[in-house]
Design an enzyme around this catalytic site. Structure first.
Site, short mmCIF file in Angstrom:
data_model
loop_
_atom_site.label_atom_id
_atom_site.label_comp_id
_atom_site.label_asym_id
_atom_site.label_seq_id
_atom_site.Cartn_x
_atom_site.Cartn_y
_atom_site.Cartn_z
N ASP A 56 0.86 -1.18 0.00
CA ASP A 56 0.00 0.00 0.00
C ASP A 56 0.90 1.24 0.00
O ASP A 56 1.82 1.32 -0.83
CB ASP A 56 -0.97 -0.06 1.19
N HIS A 99 -7.01 -6.32 -1.23
CA HIS A 99 -5.95 -5.34 -0.99
C HIS A 99 -4.91 -5.78 0.02
O HIS A 99 -3.75 -5.39 -0.09
CB HIS A 99 -6.59 -4.02 -0.53
#
Length: 319
Positions: free
Chosen positions: A101, A298
């Site tokens: 991320d 994610h």
């Protein structure tokens, strides 16, 4: 697993580490994203320490047990990369970097800004894209005109903080909402720009296997204690990054590099109808390949820890 602190100017960075200090292999340093902690790398720490490697993960500035300066300017990419460089120095001066991320752009940029300290770099979720002469936030303002985009919602200080602090289940909703199991329900809803981040994110009926209650409690306790402003200030510092972009514009990553992500990660479709993962190594001069893990969302190194570890191990074995 041990925890120690590293000083970088006025700030202290908290680091988790395991594995032999005298390992013949170069150390690994892991950098997390939003809204996570060094603990997000627990599966990688256990795996690679078990193989006899020295591996560490840092609480990024603003998170966990690290310093949390109040000003937005403390969260520019240059500042965060300097924290990574300081931790690398504590590990011996050179390291292999893994980032997820926001941690991915941080390790990509550290490989440019502190090239002599970075032996190789693996980005998870966010491929390397060189900084250009167009500001990212300006791009998404056009792409998402009249629609919700979380990074624009985060720009006004205090707004997202109030939303997240008011909901004791905020982290569970975020983790589930953009995981492989939750993304389909969340992604099908188009939100207006004045809606909240958590709008449309439901609390799962049961916590996913990759996020047991004991781990969720670690995150909840950390954010209850440290707040959300430091983590959100990273998003607010992007225009400062653009103003200070200097000699990183257009530069390629020259160290050996790899990319890993889940096939269902929403980052993949930030630009509508453009697959951001199709050519993830375009700006990496020594790219060792992309691994896309089917069904993962994610939080790839937590949702699919075994597959992620295998991909990272292949990358390390090829160095």
């Amino acid at each position: 697993m041990e925890r120690f602190a590293v000083r970088n100017g006025a700030n202290t960075i908290s680091v988790l580490a395991d594995g032999p200090v005298d390992s013949a292999a170069p150390p690994i340093l892991c950098v997390h994203g939003w809204p996570e902690l060094a603990w997000s790398w627990r599966h990688q720490i256990a795996h690679f320490a078990g193989e006899g490697r020295r591996i560490a993960a840092m609480d990024v500035r603003g998170y966990g047990e690290s310093s949390k300066p109040a000003e937005i300017a403390a969260y520019t990419m240059a500042e965060l990369c300097s924290d990574v460089a300081a931790v690398i120095d504590s590990l011996g001066g050179r390291a292999i970097l893994f980032g997820h991320d926001w941690g991915a752009p941080i390790v990509w940029q550290t490989s440019l800004r502190h090239a002599d300290k970075v032996l190789a770099v693996a980005g998870l979720s966010v491929p390397y894209v060189p900084m250009s002469d167009t500001a990212f936030l300006d791009v998404v303002r056009k792409l998402y005109a009249g629609r919700f985009f979380y990074q624009l919602y985060f720009q006004e200080p205090g707004v997202a903080e109030a939303e997240f602090e008011a909901d004791p289940d905020a982290l569970a909703k975020i983790y589930h909402g953009i995981s492989g199991a939750g993304i389909a329900d969340y992604a099908r809803r188009t939100k207006a720009p004045d809606e909240g981040f958590l709008t449309g994110m439901a609390m799962p009926e049961a916590l996913p296997a990759w996020l047991p209650a004991t781990d969720l409690a670690i995150y909840n306790e950390a954010f209850a204690a440290g707040g959300w402003t430091g983590p959100l200030n990273r998003y607010r510092a992007q225009d400062l990054d653009f103003a200070e972009r200097g000699d990183v514009v257009g530069r390629h990553v020259t160290q050996p590099a790899a990319f890993i992500a889940g096939t269902l990660d929403p980052v993949r479709w930030f630009v509508p109808k453009v697959d951001a993962y199709a050519n993830a190594g375009a700006a990496c001069d020594d790219f060792r390949g992309t691994t896309l893990i089917e069904g993962a969302g994610h939080w790839v190194q937590q949702e699919a820890a075994h597959e992620t570890n295998l991909a990272l191990e292949r990358f390390l074995d090829g160095l």
